[in-house]
Write a protein that holds these residues in place. Structure first.
Motif, PDB file in Angstrom:
ATOM      1  N   VAL A  74     -33.126  32.114   0.990  1.00 19.06           N
ATOM      2  CA  VAL A  74     -33.248  32.005   2.450  1.00 19.06           C
ATOM      3  C   VAL A  74     -34.699  31.735   2.838  1.00 19.06           C
ATOM      4  O   VAL A  74     -35.019  30.682   3.392  1.00 19.06           O
ATOM      5  CB  VAL A  74     -32.714  33.269   3.154  1.00 19.06           C
ATOM      6  N   ALA A  75     -35.592  32.681   2.542  1.00 20.20           N
ATOM      7  CA  ALA A  75     -36.968  32.580   3.025  1.00 20.20           C
ATOM      8  C   ALA A  75     -37.759  31.460   2.355  1.00 20.20           C
ATOM      9  O   ALA A  75     -38.354  30.615   3.035  1.00 20.20           O
ATOM     10  CB  ALA A  75     -37.677  33.921   2.831  1.00 20.20           C
ATOM     11  N   ARG A  89     -40.331  35.210   7.332  1.00 19.75           N
ATOM     12  CA  ARG A  89     -40.179  36.561   6.775  1.00 19.75           C
ATOM     13  C   ARG A  89     -39.513  37.483   7.791  1.00 19.75           C
ATOM     14  O   ARG A  89     -38.620  38.265   7.448  1.00 19.75           O
ATOM     15  CB  ARG A  89     -41.547  37.120   6.373  1.00 19.75           C
ATOM     16  N   ALA A  90     -39.934  37.389   9.060  1.00 19.32           N
ATOM     17  CA  ALA A  90     -39.410  38.289  10.089  1.00 19.32           C
ATOM     18  C   ALA A  90     -37.933  38.045  10.353  1.00 19.32           C
ATOM     19  O   ALA A  90     -37.136  38.986  10.408  1.00 19.32           O
ATOM     20  CB  ALA A  90     -40.216  38.114  11.377  1.00 19.32           C
ATOM     21  N   ASP A 112     -43.987  44.030  11.137  1.00 20.27           N
ATOM     22  CA  ASP A 112     -44.718  44.216   9.876  1.00 20.27           C
ATOM     23  C   ASP A 112     -44.510  43.045   8.912  1.00 20.27           C
ATOM     24  O   ASP A 112     -45.322  42.851   8.003  1.00 20.27           O
ATOM     25  CB  ASP A 112     -44.296  45.521   9.205  1.00 20.27           C
ATOM     26  N   PHE A 113     -43.423  42.308   9.077  1.00 16.65           N
ATOM     27  CA  PHE A 113     -43.226  41.122   8.244  1.00 16.65           C
ATOM     28  C   PHE A 113     -43.992  39.919   8.789  1.00 16.65           C
ATOM     29  O   PHE A 113     -44.209  38.948   8.071  1.00 16.65           O
ATOM     30  CB  PHE A 113     -41.736  40.796   8.121  1.00 16.65           C
ATOM     31  N   ILE A 114     -44.383  39.981  10.066  1.00 15.64           N
ATOM     32  CA  ILE A 114     -45.212  38.922  10.641  1.00 15.64           C
ATOM     33  C   ILE A 114     -46.677  39.141  10.292  1.00 15.64           C
ATOM     34  O   ILE A 114     -47.389  38.213   9.898  1.00 15.64           O
ATOM     35  CB  ILE A 114     -45.009  38.860  12.165  1.00 15.64           C
ATOM     36  N   ILE A 115     -47.124  40.376  10.441  1.00 17.86           N
ATOM     37  CA  ILE A 115     -48.513  40.714  10.098  1.00 17.86           C
ATOM     38  C   ILE A 115     -48.497  41.865   9.094  1.00 17.86           C
ATOM     39  O   ILE A 115     -48.812  43.008   9.428  1.00 17.86           O
ATOM     40  CB  ILE A 115     -49.327  41.074  11.363  1.00 17.86           C
ATOM     41  N   ASP A 125     -40.892  42.027  -0.443  1.00 17.81           N
ATOM     42  CA  ASP A 125     -40.316  43.126   0.330  1.00 17.81           C
ATOM     43  C   ASP A 125     -38.963  42.770   0.935  1.00 17.81           C
ATOM     44  O   ASP A 125     -38.272  43.642   1.471  1.00 17.81           O
ATOM     45  CB  ASP A 125     -41.285  43.551   1.445  1.00 17.81           C
ATOM     46  N   LEU A 126     -38.571  41.505   0.871  1.00 21.25           N
ATOM     47  CA  LEU A 126     -37.254  41.097   1.354  1.00 21.25           C
ATOM     48  C   LEU A 126     -36.160  41.362   0.327  1.00 21.25           C
ATOM     49  O   LEU A 126     -34.980  41.245   0.632  1.00 21.25           O
ATOM     50  CB  LEU A 126     -37.260  39.599   1.704  1.00 21.25           C
TER      51      LEU A 126
END
Length: 423
Positions: A74-75, A89-90, A112-115, A125-126
């Motif tokens: 996905v990412a 990520r977000a 937290d996934f953006i910054i 972390d995904l």
């Protein structure tokens, strides 16, 4: 409607399935220890077989089984396509939360996934703690939905596309802006997500339709297994040997030094294994075609029939062997008994509750199997239509199981498929 498949397969000097200590898996049954092959091991090899009659060639894609699906499927593809990594990520995190836990991702966690504190670890972390089974159509839809969510905010958050380093958050991004972007990424309708996933053809993948899928959320459909697979075990007491072997250092031989660079032992076993599989035909069609179980006879059954035909070949010819390089654990079934009926399925494992004598084990196993089937028929009546493929001393077996003569595995494969097509 159930299709029951019983096989007897002989393996010499193999280590088909190991326990955590490296020994052959075993099973106490009828007062003696038997060598065992777990159902998980059998299903793994059936799913991943890629030769003739492979399931993956049936026309429906297999599921993705991994902890890294959201990162790898996905990412990362979206980032490779040029989408800003912070938003990718977000939104991937938010979709993962909706799919696997029913929960809407929190603003703080999504931000937290953006910054992230450690950008290098953000994609890792995904990953999930356990393997998740997702069909390729499901993964494809989730990835497209993520792209749509990001595309929708391009004009509202141009800062992400203007960043000099697209893999990281912009240097001048403040927490308020990151929070607003996080709110946009986590705004995912549970109802729409569930409805759209349900509408996908072969959503969970062919192997999930066959062997089931655990799901803890209401969004991701749980699938009950249409194929019920028993652990295979030897019809006789376990026969094993501890094999002592060495690896020779060929550059020191002839120099007066000892040539063994490695000395080890491994467990080797031999045996005639009884294996049992039940196919719940209405559920198989329901899982594959996405129709209610009660409506299975009105559905297109072509794919289910093809899968059934392929599976009979796989069951009888695909070996679940470890240690392939040193034991060549390849064997075909010596006996296949197929049954079709509507009565409650019943295993024939109890034919071997008393271990078969290890001398002439095939004839002894045929005799035990035939006697047990005949006794079951005498007690409950003949409840299934049967076909038998077997080699060796089969005269008494054919009479006992109620067939006029033996046939071939390809004929049985076609016959079971026809039962699904014409039901």
């Amino acid at each position: 409607m159930f299709i029951q498949l019983h096989t007897l397969t002989s393996y010499p000097a193999t280590l088909l399935n190991r326990d955590d200590a490296g020994f052959a898996k075993a099973l106490p049954f009828g007062g003696s220890t038997r060598t065992r092959v777990s159902s998980q091991c059998l299903k793994y090899h059936w799913r991943n077989y890629d030769g003739a009659h492979a399931l993956r060639d049936a026309g429906a894609e297999m599921a993705v089984r991994s902890r890294r699906t959201f990162q790898k499927r996905v990412a990362q593809p979206l980032i490779d396509d040029g989408y800003p990594a912070p938003l990718v990520r977000a939104v991937t995190f938010a979709l993962k939360e909706r799919l696997l836990s029913d929960k809407k991702a929190t603003k703080t966690a999504t931000r937290d996934f953006i910054i992230p504190e450690k950008p290098a670890d953000a994609l890792e972390d995904l990953n999930t703690n356990q393997i998740v089974v997702l069909g390729v159509p499901e993964v494809r839809y989730v990835r497209s939905l993520a792209a749509e969510k990001i595309d929708a905010v391009r004009e509202d958050f141009p800062i992400f596309w203007e960043a000099e380093e697209p893999d990281d958050a912009p240097l001048d991004l403040d927490k308020d802006t990151a929070g607003e972007a996080a709110d946009a990424m986590r705004d995912i309708s549970k109802r729409d997500l569930k409805k759209n996933l349900k509408a996908l053809t072969h959503a969970a993948g062919l192997d999930a339709a066959m062997f089931g899928r655990m799901a803890t959320s209401d969004v991701l459909a749980r699938g009950d297994a249409a194929l019920h697979v028993a652990h295979a075990f030897t019809t006789h007491a376990q026969e094993s040997e501890s094999d002592y072997f060495t690896a020779v250092d060929e550059l020191v031989t002839g120099t007066g030094e000892l040539g063994s660079a490695l000395i080890q032992t491994q467990d080797l076993t031999s045996g005639l294994f009884y294996s049992y599989v039940v196919v719940d035909v209405p559920l198989l069609v329901s899982n594959i075609e996405g129709v209610p179980r009660a409506d299975w006879t009105d559905a297109d059954r072509a794919l289910a029939a093809d899968v059934m035909e392929r599976f009979v070949h796989i069951l009888t010819t695909v070996s679940p062997g470890a240690k392939r390089g040193s034991t060549a654990p390849y064997a075909h079934a010596q006996c296949l008994l197929a049954e079709v009926g509507t009565a409650q399925p019943r295993t024939l494992a109890n034919a071997f509750h008393t271990p078969v004598p290890q001398q002439d084990v095939v004839a002894g196993s045929y005799k035990a199997l035939g006697r047990y089937v005949k006794e079951m028929d005498g007690m409950y009546g003949l409840q299934t239509d049967r076909r038998l493929a077997a080699m060796g001393p089969v005269d008494g077996l054919t009479d006992a199981v109620g067939v006029d003569a033996t046939t071939t595995v390809p004929d049985i494969a076609r016959w079971t498929a026809d039962q699904i097509r014409t039901a």
